[in-house]
Design an enzyme around this catalytic site. Sequence first.
Site, PDB file in Angstrom:
ATOM      1  CB  ILE A   1      -0.934   0.006   1.233  1.00 19.19           C
ATOM      2  CG1 ILE A   1      -1.828  -1.235   1.228  1.00 19.19           C
ATOM      3  CG2 ILE A   1      -1.774   1.266   1.260  1.00 19.19           C
ATOM      4  CD1 ILE A   1      -2.690  -1.358   2.468  1.00 19.19           C
ATOM      5  CE  LYS A   2       0.476   4.874   4.937  1.00 21.03           C
ATOM      6  NZ  LYS A   2      -0.079   6.145   5.428  1.00 21.03           N
ATOM      7  NE  ARG A   3       8.900   0.373  -0.512  1.00 24.63           N
ATOM      8  CZ  ARG A   3       9.088  -0.904  -0.180  1.00 24.63           C
ATOM      9  NH1 ARG A   3       9.236  -1.219   1.101  1.00 24.63           N
ATOM     10  NH2 ARG A   3       9.136  -1.841  -1.108  1.00 24.63           N
ATOM     11  N   GLY A   4       5.742   3.741   4.983  1.00 23.55           N
ATOM     12  CA  GLY A   4       5.622   4.794   5.980  1.00 23.55           C
ATOM     13  C   GLY A   4       6.914   5.014   6.733  1.00 23.55           C
TER      14      GLY A   4
ATOM     15  N   GLY B   1       7.114   1.975   9.154  1.00 19.94           N
ATOM     16  CA  GLY B   1       6.955   0.633   8.618  1.00 19.94           C
ATOM     17  C   GLY B   1       6.261   0.649   7.274  1.00 19.94           C
TER      18      GLY B   1
ATOM     19  CE  LYS C   1       3.770   0.835  11.595  1.00 17.15           C
ATOM     20  NZ  LYS C   1       3.388   1.763  12.672  1.00 17.15           N
TER      21      LYS C   1
ATOM     22  CG  ASP D   1       1.089  11.264  11.305  1.00 18.98           C
ATOM     23  OD1 ASP D   1       1.270  12.290  10.612  1.00 18.98           O
ATOM     24  OD2 ASP D   1       1.244  10.117  10.858  1.00 18.98           O
TER      25      ASP D   1
END
Length: 895
Positions: A508-511, A514, A530, A634
């Site tokens: 989905i995404k790289r946060g 994680g 995650k 956040d």
Amino acid sequence: MADQWRRAASIIVLFFFFFFDFAVQQQQQIFQTSWQERLSLIQLRSSLGIRARDWPVKSDPCASWRGIQCFNGSVTAINVAGFRRTRQGNLNPQFSVDALRNLTRLSSFNASNFALPGRIPAWLGLQLNALKVFDVRSSWISGDIPITLGNLSSLTELYLSDNNLTGVIPASLSQLLRISVLDLSGNSLTGSIPSGFGRLSMLQTLNLSGNALSSSIPPQLGNLSRLVDLDLGFNSLSGALPIEFRNLTSLQRMILGDNLIAGELPDDLFPRLTRLQSLVLRRNRFSGDLPHVVWSIPTLELLDVSGNMFTGMLPNVGSNAVAATALANISWNLFYGNVTPAIARFGFVDISGNYFEGSVPIFARGGGNASLVKNCLRNTPSQRGVAECASFYADRNLVFDNFGNPNPAQPPPPGSKKKSNSSTIIYASVFGGVGLLLLVFVLILIVVVAWKRRSGASNQRGISVGPVPPGGSPSPPGLPSNLSTVGDAFTYQQILQMTGEFNNENLIKRGRTGDFFDGVLEGGLMVVVKRIELNSSSVKKESSYMSELDLFSKITHPRLVPFLGHCLLNENEKFLVYKRMPNGDLSSALFKKMTSGDGLKSLDWITRLKIAIGAAEGLSYLHHECSPPLVHRDVQASSILLDDRYEVRLGSLGGVCAQEGDSHQNRITRLLRLPQSSEQGISGNANASCAYDVYCFGKVLLELVTGKLGISSNSSSSADPAVKEWLDKTLPYISIYDKELVTNIIDPSLIIDEDLLEEVWAMSIVARSCLNPRPARRPLMRYILKALENPLKVVREEHGGSSTRLRTASSRSSWNAAAVFGSWRHSSSDVAAAPAVLSRRGVEPAGSFKQSVTTTGSQGSGHIGDGNGVSPSSRRNSKEIFPEPVEEDRENDRG
């Protein structure tokens, strides 16, 4: 004689052969019909993935197949509710029921709680003419409701609830004249309720709750004289409650809560509803008196009118015997006067958040069957203040009992003046001595605290959750002693199976803390995994996942993302598992590509306001219901997750920590606090304060109003020059004096009428208040939540005694939208910026805004001068429209 016997034997043989031939022909005919339907059932078994133990191929379907009913060799009912699919069928489940075409006598099809992803085929309403019951509740169905369902003239029960249906309710359903149950609840249907439903004279249950229906309730529903259960809750229905509802004489449940229905309830609405057992009108916009006849309905066991603007006194009637479980919730309205026996008929009552006065009634004393907080009752904890109660009663020309004390508004009793002088002397002496002692104590405390601060001692409050402040050393994680209690414990193999071994297609995404992957549990539940990769330099990641586990072990709330479990077996990798939100996050859901073409579909205003309220509820819980207060840190569009009904679930919880800066300390501690920077807490962590969350939430609100994506993604208030420049250009268009200015910044894709424009204007004012550069001037999140729930209160000033209300509402112990969100002031630079921006764009400022720039005022006459940018005429009672900060705010400003 022998010939006679031979002749009789021949007749018997002929009769036997004739009967045998007839039976064989009949059996062949029955067998042929059953065989055709048997083939159809076998095809259905394959397409739906029914297990062999439920539908064994070698046996007779009518005799031994589970859920199959037959009559004269024809299938009349199919029930696969709750069946488990085969392993192969789970790989690609679909709404594949074409084999039903051949079952011409089928009268009932029940597939509730059986996964049927896909659309309802249009042919179903054209070929199953004998169908009476169609039940596909909780079956993962999507798409529109086919208009052809209106052709099922024999249909008596239609259940489509708890799916992902979209679009409008087809008007063709009004042709189902035999229908008795119509349940479309728990979907994403939009538009209005078809007025033709008023022709469904056989209808007994109508459930349209949990959708996004708008417009007003059609008065034709009042023609449904057989209606027993009506549930329209959790929509966006507006307008007034139709007076025609008085004809629903069979009604037992009327659920209209969580809508936008407004106006007063007519007195003649309820006298004929003598069978009513549940009446739920909560969280609407009703006003005026609650008709006294409501309290006399003999069968009423649930009354919930909370969260409206009902007013008046309770009727003075005797109580009736009802079940001990009966509930009355009239909280958070404007009821006043004494608590009469009318409410004693209920086993549990909630009258909190009103203005009731006098003594606590006997039935509510010393027990847990009543909630009485936030009233004006005597000898009861957690009541409103004297000033607030007195102001409320004075505005209505009523006499307040002053909590049983002498009322200063009433003349003193005879003979009291003789005793007043001696009493005054005694009280003055006592209070003077106490005041002197307090002064000495404060001076000593100031010296002690100043000495401790010089010696470097820190009074920072302990943080139970959250990462280590930047630059600091890691603190003990403080994890729960038994991690197995925090969600489910998954194995590493299960994690690999969920994510397809972390296939890049599932990424989905790289946060920052994680990587997030799509996944599926064995039961078909969609999840997000995650993955936190740890190494020698990943102290922040380790602290983040441990803090998140700690957080979920201590708090739970429906506005937080559902946490399912974890995998902590691998030393170098940790995994957290959450329930997946079907609509993603706000940053991806605000605009979506349409199914056909390259255009974008924008969220409507009602949905945007719903999202803002949901996010505010989650943040208000963290700020005001957790002890110590928790800071999200956040808050941005990508942290606001949306389920299938666009209900908010806050994500990105790895950075949640206890608030620094002690903004909830008592006043004495604040007075002793040394000066600090505007955003920093004592530890120097710039974003560990609730005021920081409020600032970030203000940017989210601006995204909802303007459609400008990416504004909230920058966590710092001033780090991105482009964002700062955009805010400088946008904020001048938000004025509490001029509604039309805000039309210059509204998202062009929004379609809004005049009433909705006021709500957009109100949200813009709330957003600007949140973006105040001085943290102490930003509103508290609980006030933001109330303002979003009642946006028109922000922009519409009440008539009659409003100045008194605004003065008393400026304290932290009460709330008034105009007072709280009118408190941001235009500095001269702020106001001057607006005409400059407008002139560059060729827009002439509206009169009220332009006037505020050019006027001058007198500093000596009690008026606020031109530095505030408002003319004396428009700033009459200026401290009431823009109240001075309360004492806590002044102290924060000095700090």
